[in-house]
Scaffold this motif. Structure first.
Motif, PDB file in Angstrom:
ATOM      1  N   VAL A  96       0.856  -1.195   0.000  1.00 45.03           N
ATOM      2  CA  VAL A  96       0.000   0.000   0.000  1.00 45.03           C
ATOM      3  C   VAL A  96       0.885   1.235   0.000  1.00 45.03           C
ATOM      4  O   VAL A  96       2.021   1.188   0.471  1.00 45.03           O
ATOM      5  CB  VAL A  96      -0.948   0.038   1.226  1.00 45.03           C
ATOM      6  CG1 VAL A  96      -1.887  -1.142   1.214  1.00 45.03           C
ATOM      7  CG2 VAL A  96      -0.172   0.084   2.534  1.00 45.03           C
ATOM      8  N   GLY A  97       0.360   2.359  -0.490  1.00 45.46           N
ATOM      9  CA  GLY A  97       1.193   3.547  -0.571  1.00 45.46           C
ATOM     10  C   GLY A  97       1.440   4.197   0.775  1.00 45.46           C
ATOM     11  O   GLY A  97       2.543   4.628   1.081  1.00 45.46           O
ATOM     12  N   ARG A 101      -3.175   3.766   5.375  1.00 41.40           N
ATOM     13  CA  ARG A 101      -3.852   2.607   4.768  1.00 41.40           C
ATOM     14  C   ARG A 101      -3.331   1.308   5.377  1.00 41.40           C
ATOM     15  O   ARG A 101      -4.090   0.391   5.651  1.00 41.40           O
ATOM     16  CB  ARG A 101      -3.638   2.634   3.256  1.00 41.40           C
ATOM     17  CG  ARG A 101      -4.712   1.932   2.462  1.00 41.40           C
ATOM     18  CD  ARG A 101      -4.467   2.103   0.959  1.00 41.40           C
ATOM     19  NE  ARG A 101      -4.279   3.483   0.599  1.00 41.40           N
ATOM     20  CZ  ARG A 101      -3.430   3.897  -0.358  1.00 41.40           C
ATOM     21  NH1 ARG A 101      -2.714   3.034  -1.053  1.00 41.40           N
ATOM     22  NH2 ARG A 101      -3.304   5.173  -0.626  1.00 41.40           N
ATOM     23  N   LEU A 145       5.296   3.608  -0.087  1.00 36.33           N
ATOM     24  CA  LEU A 145       5.479   5.056  -0.271  1.00 36.33           C
ATOM     25  C   LEU A 145       5.066   5.391  -1.713  1.00 36.33           C
ATOM     26  O   LEU A 145       4.035   4.895  -2.128  1.00 36.33           O
ATOM     27  CB  LEU A 145       6.909   5.472   0.074  1.00 36.33           C
ATOM     28  CG  LEU A 145       7.403   4.895   1.423  1.00 36.33           C
ATOM     29  CD1 LEU A 145       8.846   5.244   1.679  1.00 36.33           C
ATOM     30  CD2 LEU A 145       6.501   5.323   2.557  1.00 36.33           C
ATOM     31  N   MET A 146       5.861   6.118  -2.453  1.00 37.80           N
ATOM     32  CA  MET A 146       5.395   6.503  -3.788  1.00 37.80           C
ATOM     33  C   MET A 146       6.455   6.311  -4.861  1.00 37.80           C
ATOM     34  O   MET A 146       7.628   6.606  -4.646  1.00 37.80           O
ATOM     35  CB  MET A 146       4.968   7.973  -3.775  1.00 37.80           C
ATOM     36  CG  MET A 146       3.685   8.197  -3.013  1.00 37.80           C
ATOM     37  SD  MET A 146       3.195   9.921  -3.052  1.00 37.80           S
ATOM     38  CE  MET A 146       4.288  10.605  -1.850  1.00 37.80           C
ATOM     39  N   GLY A 147       6.024   5.834  -6.015  1.00 40.63           N
ATOM     40  CA  GLY A 147       6.891   5.793  -7.177  1.00 40.63           C
ATOM     41  C   GLY A 147       7.550   4.441  -7.403  1.00 40.63           C
ATOM     42  O   GLY A 147       7.667   3.609  -6.514  1.00 40.63           O
ATOM     43  N   ARG A 170      -0.898  -5.058  -5.000  1.00 40.85           N
ATOM     44  CA  ARG A 170      -0.862  -3.631  -4.659  1.00 40.85           C
ATOM     45  C   ARG A 170      -2.285  -3.118  -4.481  1.00 40.85           C
ATOM     46  O   ARG A 170      -3.138  -3.323  -5.361  1.00 40.85           O
ATOM     47  CB  ARG A 170      -0.159  -2.851  -5.767  1.00 40.85           C
ATOM     48  CG  ARG A 170      -0.458  -1.361  -5.745  1.00 40.85           C
ATOM     49  CD  ARG A 170       0.479  -0.564  -6.604  1.00 40.85           C
ATOM     50  NE  ARG A 170      -0.085   0.706  -6.994  1.00 40.85           N
ATOM     51  CZ  ARG A 170      -0.241   1.774  -6.206  1.00 40.85           C
ATOM     52  NH1 ARG A 170       0.116   1.715  -4.933  1.00 40.85           N
ATOM     53  NH2 ARG A 170      -0.769   2.889  -6.658  1.00 40.85           N
ATOM     54  N   LEU A 171      -2.529  -2.474  -3.349  1.00 42.18           N
ATOM     55  CA  LEU A 171      -3.779  -1.747  -3.145  1.00 42.18           C
ATOM     56  C   LEU A 171      -3.421  -0.269  -3.092  1.00 42.18           C
ATOM     57  O   LEU A 171      -2.882   0.219  -2.102  1.00 42.18           O
ATOM     58  CB  LEU A 171      -4.470  -2.185  -1.844  1.00 42.18           C
ATOM     59  CG  LEU A 171      -5.605  -1.270  -1.358  1.00 42.18           C
ATOM     60  CD1 LEU A 171      -6.618  -0.980  -2.429  1.00 42.18           C
ATOM     61  CD2 LEU A 171      -6.288  -1.879  -0.145  1.00 42.18           C
ATOM     62  N   GLY A 172      -3.662   0.418  -4.196  1.00 41.73           N
ATOM     63  CA  GLY A 172      -3.254   1.815  -4.280  1.00 41.73           C
ATOM     64  C   GLY A 172      -4.424   2.762  -4.459  1.00 41.73           C
ATOM     65  O   GLY A 172      -5.580   2.402  -4.238  1.00 41.73           O
ATOM     66  N   THR A 173      -4.095   3.981  -4.829  1.00 42.58           N
ATOM     67  CA  THR A 173      -5.099   4.929  -5.302  1.00 42.58           C
ATOM     68  C   THR A 173      -4.660   5.378  -6.700  1.00 42.58           C
ATOM     69  O   THR A 173      -3.484   5.232  -7.056  1.00 42.58           O
ATOM     70  CB  THR A 173      -5.224   6.164  -4.384  1.00 42.58           C
ATOM     71  OG1 THR A 173      -3.979   6.852  -4.341  1.00 42.58           O
ATOM     72  CG2 THR A 173      -5.650   5.763  -2.980  1.00 42.58           C
ATOM     73  N   PHE A 252       3.599  12.272 -10.480  1.00 41.12           N
ATOM     74  CA  PHE A 252       2.181  12.556 -10.254  1.00 41.12           C
ATOM     75  C   PHE A 252       1.730  13.699 -11.168  1.00 41.12           C
ATOM     76  O   PHE A 252       0.590  13.718 -11.620  1.00 41.12           O
ATOM     77  CB  PHE A 252       2.000  12.966  -8.786  1.00 41.12           C
ATOM     78  CG  PHE A 252       0.596  13.269  -8.369  1.00 41.12           C
ATOM     79  CD1 PHE A 252      -0.290  12.239  -8.051  1.00 41.12           C
ATOM     80  CD2 PHE A 252       0.146  14.580  -8.258  1.00 41.12           C
ATOM     81  CE1 PHE A 252      -1.586  12.512  -7.639  1.00 41.12           C
ATOM     82  CE2 PHE A 252      -1.148  14.864  -7.845  1.00 41.12           C
ATOM     83  CZ  PHE A 252      -2.017  13.821  -7.535  1.00 41.12           C
ATOM     84  N   GLU A 285      -1.533   5.871 -12.264  1.00 44.45           N
ATOM     85  CA  GLU A 285      -0.950   5.915 -10.911  1.00 44.45           C
ATOM     86  C   GLU A 285       0.563   5.779 -11.034  1.00 44.45           C
ATOM     87  O   GLU A 285       1.107   6.063 -12.096  1.00 44.45           O
ATOM     88  CB  GLU A 285      -1.607   4.875  -9.987  1.00 44.45           C
ATOM     89  CG  GLU A 285      -1.708   3.474 -10.540  1.00 44.45           C
ATOM     90  CD  GLU A 285      -0.400   2.755 -10.599  1.00 44.45           C
ATOM     91  OE1 GLU A 285       0.112   2.417  -9.525  1.00 44.45           O
ATOM     92  OE2 GLU A 285       0.123   2.493 -11.717  1.00 44.45           O
ATOM     93  N   MET A 286       1.264   5.292  -9.999  1.00 43.05           N
ATOM     94  CA  MET A 286       2.720   5.429 -10.026  1.00 43.05           C
ATOM     95  C   MET A 286       3.557   4.189  -9.665  1.00 43.05           C
ATOM     96  O   MET A 286       4.773   4.313  -9.530  1.00 43.05           O
ATOM     97  CB  MET A 286       3.132   6.590  -9.112  1.00 43.05           C
ATOM     98  CG  MET A 286       2.615   7.934  -9.574  1.00 43.05           C
ATOM     99  SD  MET A 286       3.027   9.271  -8.459  1.00 43.05           S
ATOM    100  CE  MET A 286       4.796   9.259  -8.550  1.00 43.05           C
ATOM    101  N   GLU A 287       2.950   3.018  -9.449  1.00 40.79           N
ATOM    102  CA  GLU A 287       3.764   1.860  -9.036  1.00 40.79           C
ATOM    103  C   GLU A 287       3.446   0.542  -9.736  1.00 40.79           C
ATOM    104  O   GLU A 287       4.304  -0.348  -9.815  1.00 40.79           O
ATOM    105  CB  GLU A 287       3.625   1.596  -7.510  1.00 40.79           C
ATOM    106  CG  GLU A 287       4.157   2.673  -6.603  1.00 40.79           C
ATOM    107  CD  GLU A 287       3.169   3.807  -6.403  1.00 40.79           C
ATOM    108  OE1 GLU A 287       1.990   3.620  -6.751  1.00 40.79           O
ATOM    109  OE2 GLU A 287       3.568   4.875  -5.915  1.00 40.79           O
TER     110      GLU A 287
HETATM  111  C1  R1P Z   1       0.242   9.763  -5.448  1.00 38.40           C
HETATM  112  O1  R1P Z   1      -0.674  10.513  -4.730  1.00 38.40           O
HETATM  113  C2  R1P Z   1       0.357   8.341  -4.925  1.00 38.40           C
HETATM  114  O2  R1P Z   1      -0.948   7.740  -4.890  1.00 38.40           O
HETATM  115  C3  R1P Z   1      -0.996   6.574  -5.687  1.00 38.40           C
HETATM  116  C4  R1P Z   1       0.142   6.784  -6.666  1.00 38.40           C
HETATM  117  O3  R1P Z   1       0.510   5.587  -7.268  1.00 38.40           O
HETATM  118  C5  R1P Z   1       1.189   7.478  -5.834  1.00 38.40           C
HETATM  119  O4  R1P Z   1       1.952   6.598  -5.068  1.00 38.40           O
HETATM  120  O5  R1P Z   1      -0.927   5.357  -5.006  1.00 38.40           O
HETATM  121  P1  R1P Z   1      -0.847   5.136  -3.423  1.00 38.40           P
HETATM  122  O6  R1P Z   1      -2.069   5.769  -2.829  1.00 38.40           O
HETATM  123  O7  R1P Z   1      -0.793   3.678  -3.191  1.00 38.40           O
HETATM  124  O8  R1P Z   1       0.421   5.814  -2.931  1.00 38.40           O
END
Ligand code: R1P
Ligand code: URA
Length: 335
Positions: A96-97, A101, A145-147, A170-173, A252, A285-287
């Motif tokens: 998770v980021g 969470r 974290l992020m990225g 991965r559970l992200g946003t 982002f 998103e970023m990962e």
């Molecule tokens: C950016 O706000 C972050 O949110 C998203 C992106 O991938 C980036 O890491 O995922 P997370 O909420 O899991 O961090």
């Protein structure tokens, strides 16, 4: 909890659950407090508590204890950035980021013995690992974290201390690119993800090359995807689930087509071009791409999939609140 109920105050009040994991930062979820009070309490509580729980060895900087520059591991077998050793990370990992969470989901885990605490380690680099049992099965929750570089630390260093095959979810946003996806939707990267990168050479040479490049897709594990779709559907109903290709960006802002800041990003057409190149694209998103890419290169050692809660509607310019995200975090009873 039905995702459709997000916008009603009645749902906001009772839903957050008390977190009694020993970090004691759960006050940030106090549902009936005023917003400014919650934020202040979060900062005060978190800074104080984090100081007391960061592993003192890691916080001091262990670099002199590491003998191997190729893959640094200290004398106890702890990796350089996550700070975990064998026995502390399960082979089922939820990535998770954010710490919020992670703590929220950790409320669903039990210790190894009745009454025993969960394993938790917050590294000096800020990666939090929590390991416990979910319905009797060992699971680790790790903050990414992020990225993509941070996903790289998490996956490679977890892999180094875990025996046997691993499953990483991965559970992200994410940002949702088009309806029917909306704030709170579960965006399952069922076919996988592409990667969007900013190319600085386009500014350096100014010779007409594209400022942003897009990779070919990497696939998600179909079995994990199936389980994710079933669990999200059970949790939020079929309407809450949107399947499609994800795009993982290297930032982002510019690489996700966010415009109008202090920089000459040449990114006004990024989203449009991405959607034209990949008609199945639903999220940004970023990962995710990097997780799937590492799984692909793991010689069969890692299966991976990802789903994200839609935190932004890029087509309407709306963004979700922190409280709304908390209401969406699924717990997957029975899965
Ligand atoms: C950016 O706000 C972050 O949110 C998203 C992106 O991938 C980036 O890491 O995922 P997370 O909420 O899991 O961090
Ligand atoms: N995370 C991202 O990377 N992008 C968004 O738009 C929302 C969350």
């Amino acid at each position: 909890m039905p995702v459709q109920a997000l916008h009603t105050r009645q749902r906001l009040a009772p839903a957050p659950r008390a977190l009694d994991v020993p970090l004691h930062v759960h006050k940030i979820y106090a549902p009936r407090r005023r917003r400014h009070y919650v934020i202040k309490a979060t900062l005060n509580t978190t800074v104080k508590q984090l100081k007391s729980i960061i592993d003192p060895q890691t916080a001091k900087g262990q670099s002199s204890d590491f003998a191997n520059a190729n893959f640094p591991v200290d004398q106890e077998g702890r990796t350089l950035h996550l700070g975990c050793k064998r026995g502390e990370v399960a082979n089922r990992i939820l990535s998770v980021g954010s710490m919020d969470r992670a703590l929220m989901i950790a409320d669903q885990l039990q210790g190894a013995e009745p009454g025993a605490p969960l394993f938790q380690h917050l590294s000096g680099r800020g990666f939090l690992t929590i390991t416990g049992l979910y319905q009797g099965t060992p699971v680790s929750i790790i903050t990414t974290l992020m990225g993509m570089p941070n996903m790289d630390f998490v996956v490679r260093e977890a892999r180094a201390v875990v025996e046997g095959q691993m499953a990483v979810i991965r559970l992200g946003t994410c940002g949702a690119l088009r309806p029917p996806a909306k704030l709170g939707s579960f965006m399952v990267a069922s076919p996988g993800a592409v990667c969007v990168r900013r190319d600085p050479d386009a500014w350096t040479f100014d010779d007409g090359r594209p400022h942003y490049t897009v990779s070919a897709p990497v696939p998600a594990d179909p079995q994990l995807v199936q389980l994710l779709v079933a669990a999200c559907t059970e949790h939020g109903g079929a309407d809450s689930v949107v399947q499609g290709l994800d795009a993982t960006a290297d930032s982002f802002y510019s690489s996700q087509g966010r415009t109008g800041g202090h920089f000459e990003d040449v990114n006004e057409a990024v989203i449009e071009q991405l959607m034209a190149a990949h008609p199945q694209l639903v999220s940004l998103e970023m990962e995710t791409f990097h997780l799937l890419d590492l799984a692909r290169c793991s010689r069969g050692g890692i299966k991976a999939a990802a789903f994200c809660i839609a935190a932004a509607e890029r087509y309407s310019n709306r963004f979700i609140s922190k409280e709304q995200i908390q209401l969406c975090v699924p717990f997957f009873p029975g899965s």
